[in-house]
Design an enzyme around this catalytic site. Structure first.
Site, PDB file in Angstrom:
ATOM      1  N   ASP A   4      18.733  -3.176   0.702  1.00 61.25           N
ATOM      2  CA  ASP A   4      20.512  -3.656   0.143  1.00 61.25           C
ATOM      3  C   ASP A   4      20.393  -3.084   1.659  1.00 61.25           C
ATOM      4  O   ASP A   4      20.959  -4.545   2.600  1.00 61.25           O
ATOM      5  CB  ASP A   4      21.333  -3.345  -0.186  1.00 61.25           C
ATOM      6  CG  ASP A   4      20.774  -4.008  -1.747  1.00 61.25           C
ATOM      7  OD1 ASP A   4      20.150  -4.072  -2.576  1.00 61.25           O
ATOM      8  OD2 ASP A   4      22.157  -3.636  -2.757  1.00 61.25           O
ATOM      9  N   GLN A  41      12.280  -4.059   3.805  1.00 66.13           N
ATOM     10  CA  GLN A  41      11.283  -1.911   3.678  1.00 66.13           C
ATOM     11  C   GLN A  41      12.352  -1.600   4.941  1.00 66.13           C
ATOM     12  O   GLN A  41      12.753  -0.519   4.880  1.00 66.13           O
ATOM     13  CB  GLN A  41      10.011  -1.613   3.949  1.00 66.13           C
ATOM     14  CG  GLN A  41       8.943  -1.418   3.290  1.00 66.13           C
ATOM     15  CD  GLN A  41       7.483  -1.066   2.751  1.00 66.13           C
ATOM     16  OE1 GLN A  41       7.075  -1.449   3.924  1.00 66.13           O
ATOM     17  NE2 GLN A  41       7.420  -0.012   2.810  1.00 66.13           N
ATOM     18  N   TYR A  73      -5.702   4.116   3.347  1.00 67.99           N
ATOM     19  CA  TYR A  73      -4.599   5.115   3.759  1.00 67.99           C
ATOM     20  C   TYR A  73      -5.535   6.398   2.840  1.00 67.99           C
ATOM     21  O   TYR A  73      -5.396   7.385   3.027  1.00 67.99           O
ATOM     22  CB  TYR A  73      -3.500   4.965   2.535  1.00 67.99           C
ATOM     23  CG  TYR A  73      -2.000   4.348   3.161  1.00 67.99           C
ATOM     24  CD1 TYR A  73      -2.546   3.429   3.110  1.00 67.99           C
ATOM     25  CD2 TYR A  73      -1.467   4.676   4.558  1.00 67.99           C
ATOM     26  CE1 TYR A  73      -1.614   2.029   4.370  1.00 67.99           C
ATOM     27  CE2 TYR A  73      -0.490   4.147   4.916  1.00 67.99           C
ATOM     28  CZ  TYR A  73      -0.733   3.160   4.528  1.00 67.99           C
ATOM     29  OH  TYR A  73      -0.128   1.701   4.970  1.00 67.99           O
ATOM     30  N   ARG A 113       3.198  -5.034  14.607  1.00 59.81           N
ATOM     31  CA  ARG A 113       3.108  -5.638  13.700  1.00 59.81           C
ATOM     32  C   ARG A 113       4.211  -5.463  12.670  1.00 59.81           C
ATOM     33  O   ARG A 113       4.756  -4.248  12.108  1.00 59.81           O
ATOM     34  CB  ARG A 113       2.058  -5.252  12.744  1.00 59.81           C
ATOM     35  CG  ARG A 113       1.695  -5.795  11.407  1.00 59.81           C
ATOM     36  CD  ARG A 113       0.326  -5.240  10.860  1.00 59.81           C
ATOM     37  NE  ARG A 113      -0.469  -6.121   9.290  1.00 59.81           N
ATOM     38  CZ  ARG A 113      -0.218  -5.059   8.101  1.00 59.81           C
ATOM     39  NH1 ARG A 113       1.463  -4.521   8.098  1.00 59.81           N
ATOM     40  NH2 ARG A 113      -0.194  -6.405   7.470  1.00 59.81           N
ATOM     41  N   HIS A 150       5.099 -10.133   3.688  1.00 58.09           N
ATOM     42  CA  HIS A 150       4.772  -8.681   2.600  1.00 58.09           C
ATOM     43  C   HIS A 150       5.676  -8.795   1.356  1.00 58.09           C
ATOM     44  O   HIS A 150       6.105  -7.880   1.494  1.00 58.09           O
ATOM     45  CB  HIS A 150       5.544  -7.689   3.485  1.00 58.09           C
ATOM     46  CG  HIS A 150       4.811  -6.800   3.397  1.00 58.09           C
ATOM     47  ND1 HIS A 150       4.152  -6.057   4.987  1.00 58.09           N
ATOM     48  CD2 HIS A 150       5.197  -5.729   2.444  1.00 58.09           C
ATOM     49  CE1 HIS A 150       3.582  -4.711   4.084  1.00 58.09           C
ATOM     50  NE2 HIS A 150       4.627  -4.023   3.009  1.00 58.09           N
ATOM     51  N   GLU A 199      -3.203  -1.595   9.301  1.00 61.12           N
ATOM     52  CA  GLU A 199      -1.776  -0.299   8.291  1.00 61.12           C
ATOM     53  C   GLU A 199      -3.034   1.424   8.446  1.00 61.12           C
ATOM     54  O   GLU A 199      -3.657   0.903   7.793  1.00 61.12           O
ATOM     55  CB  GLU A 199      -1.397   0.220   7.098  1.00 61.12           C
ATOM     56  CG  GLU A 199      -0.125  -1.163   7.580  1.00 61.12           C
ATOM     57  CD  GLU A 199       0.795  -1.527   5.748  1.00 61.12           C
ATOM     58  OE1 GLU A 199       0.472  -0.527   5.122  1.00 61.12           O
ATOM     59  OE2 GLU A 199       1.087  -2.630   5.900  1.00 61.12           O
ATOM     60  N   ASN A 243      -5.912  -2.174   5.560  1.00 65.06           N
ATOM     61  CA  ASN A 243      -4.863  -1.207   5.466  1.00 65.06           C
ATOM     62  C   ASN A 243      -5.804   0.026   5.097  1.00 65.06           C
ATOM     63  O   ASN A 243      -6.670   0.051   3.595  1.00 65.06           O
ATOM     64  CB  ASN A 243      -3.613  -2.039   4.751  1.00 65.06           C
ATOM     65  CG  ASN A 243      -2.675  -2.790   5.402  1.00 65.06           C
ATOM     66  OD1 ASN A 243      -3.224  -2.993   6.824  1.00 65.06           O
ATOM     67  ND2 ASN A 243      -1.691  -3.558   5.104  1.00 65.06           N
ATOM     68  N   ASN A 247       0.254  -9.891   3.666  1.00 70.99           N
ATOM     69  CA  ASN A 247      -0.082  -8.219   3.326  1.00 70.99           C
ATOM     70  C   ASN A 247      -0.350  -7.703   2.356  1.00 70.99           C
ATOM     71  O   ASN A 247      -0.081  -8.069   1.167  1.00 70.99           O
ATOM     72  CB  ASN A 247       1.414  -7.138   4.244  1.00 70.99           C
ATOM     73  CG  ASN A 247       0.589  -6.186   3.278  1.00 70.99           C
ATOM     74  OD1 ASN A 247       0.112  -5.550   3.783  1.00 70.99           O
ATOM     75  ND2 ASN A 247       1.293  -5.220   2.461  1.00 70.99           N
ATOM     76  N   GLU A 248      -1.805  -7.330   1.902  1.00 75.50           N
ATOM     77  CA  GLU A 248      -2.177  -6.802   0.685  1.00 75.50           C
ATOM     78  C   GLU A 248      -2.026  -7.472  -0.499  1.00 75.50           C
ATOM     79  O   GLU A 248      -1.165  -6.773  -1.718  1.00 75.50           O
ATOM     80  CB  GLU A 248      -1.987  -4.978   0.840  1.00 75.50           C
ATOM     81  CG  GLU A 248      -2.010  -4.169   1.682  1.00 75.50           C
ATOM     82  CD  GLU A 248      -1.424  -2.697   1.435  1.00 75.50           C
ATOM     83  OE1 GLU A 248      -0.892  -2.406   0.440  1.00 75.50           O
ATOM     84  OE2 GLU A 248      -1.540  -2.486   2.241  1.00 75.50           O
ATOM     85  N   HIS A 304      18.180  -5.594  -8.670  1.00 72.34           N
ATOM     86  CA  HIS A 304      20.006  -6.104  -9.015  1.00 72.34           C
ATOM     87  C   HIS A 304      19.945  -5.906  -9.994  1.00 72.34           C
ATOM     88  O   HIS A 304      21.262  -5.342 -10.578  1.00 72.34           O
ATOM     89  CB  HIS A 304      20.389  -6.852  -8.077  1.00 72.34           C
ATOM     90  CG  HIS A 304      20.701  -6.356  -6.549  1.00 72.34           C
ATOM     91  ND1 HIS A 304      20.391  -7.608  -5.726  1.00 72.34           N
ATOM     92  CD2 HIS A 304      20.933  -5.200  -6.151  1.00 72.34           C
ATOM     93  CE1 HIS A 304      20.558  -6.976  -4.443  1.00 72.34           C
ATOM     94  NE2 HIS A 304      20.376  -5.805  -4.460  1.00 72.34           N
TER      95      HIS A 304
HETATM   96  C1  GBH Z   1       1.122  -0.213   2.122  1.00 65.33           C
HETATM   97  O1  GBH Z   1       0.321  -0.310   0.607  1.00 65.33           O
HETATM   98  C2  GBH Z   1       2.110  -1.155   1.887  1.00 65.33           C
HETATM   99  O2  GBH Z   1       1.626  -2.232   2.675  1.00 65.33           O
HETATM  100  C3  GBH Z   1       3.473  -0.945   2.636  1.00 65.33           C
HETATM  101  O3  GBH Z   1       4.106  -1.551   2.548  1.00 65.33           O
HETATM  102  C4  GBH Z   1       3.752   0.732   2.109  1.00 65.33           C
HETATM  103  O4  GBH Z   1       4.834   0.909   2.933  1.00 65.33           O
HETATM  104  C5  GBH Z   1       2.461   1.890   2.665  1.00 65.33           C
HETATM  105  O5  GBH Z   1       1.047   0.969   2.570  1.00 65.33           O
HETATM  106  C6  GBH Z   1       2.851   2.909   2.915  1.00 65.33           C
HETATM  107  O6  GBH Z   1       2.682   3.677   0.904  1.00 65.33           O
HETATM  108  O7  GBH Z   1      -2.210   2.380  -7.125  1.00 65.33           O
HETATM  109  O8  GBH Z   1      -2.837   5.370  -7.094  1.00 65.33           O
HETATM  110  O9  GBH Z   1      -3.676   3.766  -5.191  1.00 65.33           O
HETATM  111  C7  GBH Z   1      -0.659   1.302   0.678  1.00 65.33           C
HETATM  112  C8  GBH Z   1      -1.881   0.900  -0.375  1.00 65.33           C
HETATM  113  C9  GBH Z   1      -2.275   1.192  -3.017  1.00 65.33           C
HETATM  114  C10 GBH Z   1      -0.966   2.968  -1.659  1.00 65.33           C
HETATM  115  C11 GBH Z   1      -1.166   1.966  -4.660  1.00 65.33           C
HETATM  116  C12 GBH Z   1      -0.337   3.227  -3.064  1.00 65.33           C
HETATM  117  C13 GBH Z   1      -0.877   3.198  -5.112  1.00 65.33           C
HETATM  118  C14 GBH Z   1      -1.145   4.673  -5.785  1.00 65.33           C
HETATM  119  N1  GBH Z   1      -1.081   0.997  -2.240  1.00 65.33           N
HETATM  120  N2  GBH Z   1      -1.221   2.933  -3.684  1.00 65.33           N
HETATM  121  S1  GBH Z   1      -2.715   4.014  -6.267  1.00 65.33           S
END
Ligand code: GBH
Length: 530
Positions: free
Chosen positions: A81, A47, A340, A106, A151, A408, A338, A195-196, A67
């Protein structure tokens, strides 16, 4: 259209009370972060690094995806890229980490940068040098490194041999891990194997929105997980026997989980929420962190049963031998989490997903409440701090009060340095974390914010920004500028407490404008379920 417009007036207006769930994690308290609490910040190689083919780096499955497979994969047509060009800007990155005052950085290592074809007969010295330079730079600032080995950027050459569905990858990954330990164990205190993994297997092998987008759910996702867990355990054991005596570091894995809130208090909804957690997070964590090991019993029972009904001669969920169960159990020195956002869960009243598929095996339906605060560029990211608190408690109950490191957590917006939403998000989620530690007595040892800087956000390309530092992707040097949230985070770390003006009932940063489209979509989903 009028109908949609009326629906959109349901959108959140800045009050913490929503139908059935108060999203706030708890009232204002004077809790402080303990002296030894670890603060950190996270990134991922693909990323931010760019330099996708520089100095002998091999092709990764993500390079191949954007690509060759589908140049329109990211919604803005961008590729990783160049991204934030951290391959050339690592000194500035380390300086930013230092400016935040965090204990931990991290970051992840790109496997094909070190081993262009994934195998140990060909090691790219320039790649090794890059990460050594970064580690030395961090050392200069007294920052502890947490290194993620994987990752998501598998060498494409290994994908062409089946990737995570080929059992030989367990040994290939172990070789890669040894190269990393041999070169960096003296400088790395925390290792994260994966990671995940759920994103890798469920989304990359079972679906299409992560590389290699195999779209073979119900089979490839289970196979991928099976091999990946063995690879994780092997990398753990290698460190444990050969390197830990000398270097004394820790090894674990980072798992992603939404919180699953039962739609109502009914037994059936509570079962749906529990099933969601076991079939997603538990799929990975039960084998590693539970006392009995192996996949969750209910998951085995349901998938075995469905496979029989579907006329397969064996279960679509592969079986571990008793030796493998023992080998994988206990291979985490801490629990990397992690997190969110949050979903509501209910049992599906009709067949869900294709037959067979992971979704069909689960037999549940998830959705979000359009009244939950959002205003994010990521349409899945609704702000429900109480869900974070409940998830931490669930993990603690389930796995004997395990040491948790939040690896995260963060918020995405469209851009700008005055990021009131992100400032508010961090306030609320850190408030949840404090309540969790002090009131629920969970064993949370640390917290890493995602992300140090704006980056290439997978299918969202450069349009969704998670950074504490803004990256000007149009400028030649990819100039980095601290956002308000960077200043806020630095202050929290310094004072070991939430900002004085933080108000746990105030979600007003997430009211107004651009909530319209995501909320309309969510309301429509909600209605189609009822
Ligand atoms: C992380 O994923 C990643 O580790 C990281 O690379 C990324 O940039 C960051 O979070 C922000 O996205 O399946 O409907 O919930 C987070 C986990 C799981 C969040 C899949 C987004 C997609 C929609 N992700 N989810 S849903």
């Amino acid at each position: 259209m009028l109908f949609l417009f009326l629906l959109s007036s349901f959108v959140f207006k800045g009050n913490a009370d929503t139908i059935g769930l108060n999203v706030s994690a708890g009232p204002k308290q004077n809790y402080t972060f303990p002296k030894d609490f670890l603060f950190g910040v996270s990134t991922a190689a693909l990323q931010i690094e760019g330099a996708w083919d520089a100095d002998g780096k091999g092709e990764s499955i993500w390079d191949h995806l954007v690509h060759v497979q589908n140049p329109k994969f990211a919604k803005d047509g961008s590729t990783p890229d160049v991204a934030a060009d951290s391959y050339h800007n690592y000194k500035r990155d380390a300086e930013m980490v230092h400016e935040l005052g965090v204990n931990i950085y991290r970051f992840s290592i790109s496997w094909p940068r070190i081993m262009p074809k994934g195998l140990k007969n060909d090691i790219n010295q320039k790649g090794l040098e890059y990460y050594r330079n970064l580690l030395m730079e961090l050392e200069k600032y007294n920052v502890t490194a947490m290194v993620v080995m994987y990752h998501w950027d598998l060498p494409q050459a290994l994908q062409e041999m089946g990737g995570w569905t080929n059992e030989n990858i367990v040994d290939y990954f172990a070789d890669y891990a040894k190269v990393l330990y041999d070169n960096y164990a003296d400088k790395v205190k925390y290792w994260v194997t994966f990671n995940e993994p759920m994103q890798v297997c469920l989304e990359g092998y079972g679906n299409t929105y992560r590389a290699p987008k195999l779209n073979q759910t119900g089979f490839a996702d289970y196979l991928c997980t099976h091999n990946l867990l063995k690879a994780h355990a092997k990398a753990y054991h290698i460190y444990n026997t050969t390197y830990r005596p000398t270097y004394g570091g820790q090894v674990a894995i980072s798992l992603d989980s939404n919180w699953a809130e039962p739609k109502t208090e009914s037994a059936s909804d509570r079962e749906a929420a529990e099933r969601y957690l076991q079939f997603h997070l538990g799929w990975y964590t039960h084998p590693i962190y539970s006392a009995e090991g192996n996949y969750p019993a209910e998951m085995i029972r349901i998938i075995d049963e469905k496979s029989r009904q579907q006329n397969f001669s064996q279960s679509r969920l592969p079986k571990f031998t008793p030796e493998e169960i023992e080998y994988i159990k206990g291979t985490g020195d801490f629990f990397g989490l992690n997190h969110y956002t949050t979903y509501y869960l209910t049992m599906a009243d009709k067949q869900v997903g294709a037959v067979p598929s992971h979704a069909n095996d689960c037999g549940i339906v998830r959705f979000q409440n359009p009244k939950w605060p959002s205003k994010s560029s990521s349409n899945w990211l609704r702000v429900v701090p109480v869900g974070f608190r409940r998830l931490l408690k669930w993990v603690s109950n389930e796995y004997n009060n395990v040491s948790i490191l939040v690896t995260e957590n963060g918020f995405a917006d469209f851009s700008g340095v005055h990021d009131a939403e992100r400032v508010s998000y961090y306030g609320h989620y850190l408030n949840a974390l404090l309540h969790s530690m002090y009131e629920d007595k969970t064993n949370v040892k640390g917290y890493c914010a995602w992300s140090l800087m704006d980056n290439w956000e997978w299918d969202d390309g450069l349009t969704s920004r998670f950074g504490l530092f803004l990256v000007d992707f149009k400028s030649p040097n990819k100039t980095r500028t601290p956002k308000d949230s960077a200043k806020m985070y630095a202050k929290v770390i310094k004072s070991r407490s939430l900002p004085d003006n933080f108000d746990p009932t105030d979600f007003s940063a997430f009211s107004s404008s651009n909530v319209l489209l995501p909320s309309v979509l969510t309301v429509v989903t909600l209605l189609s379920l009822t």
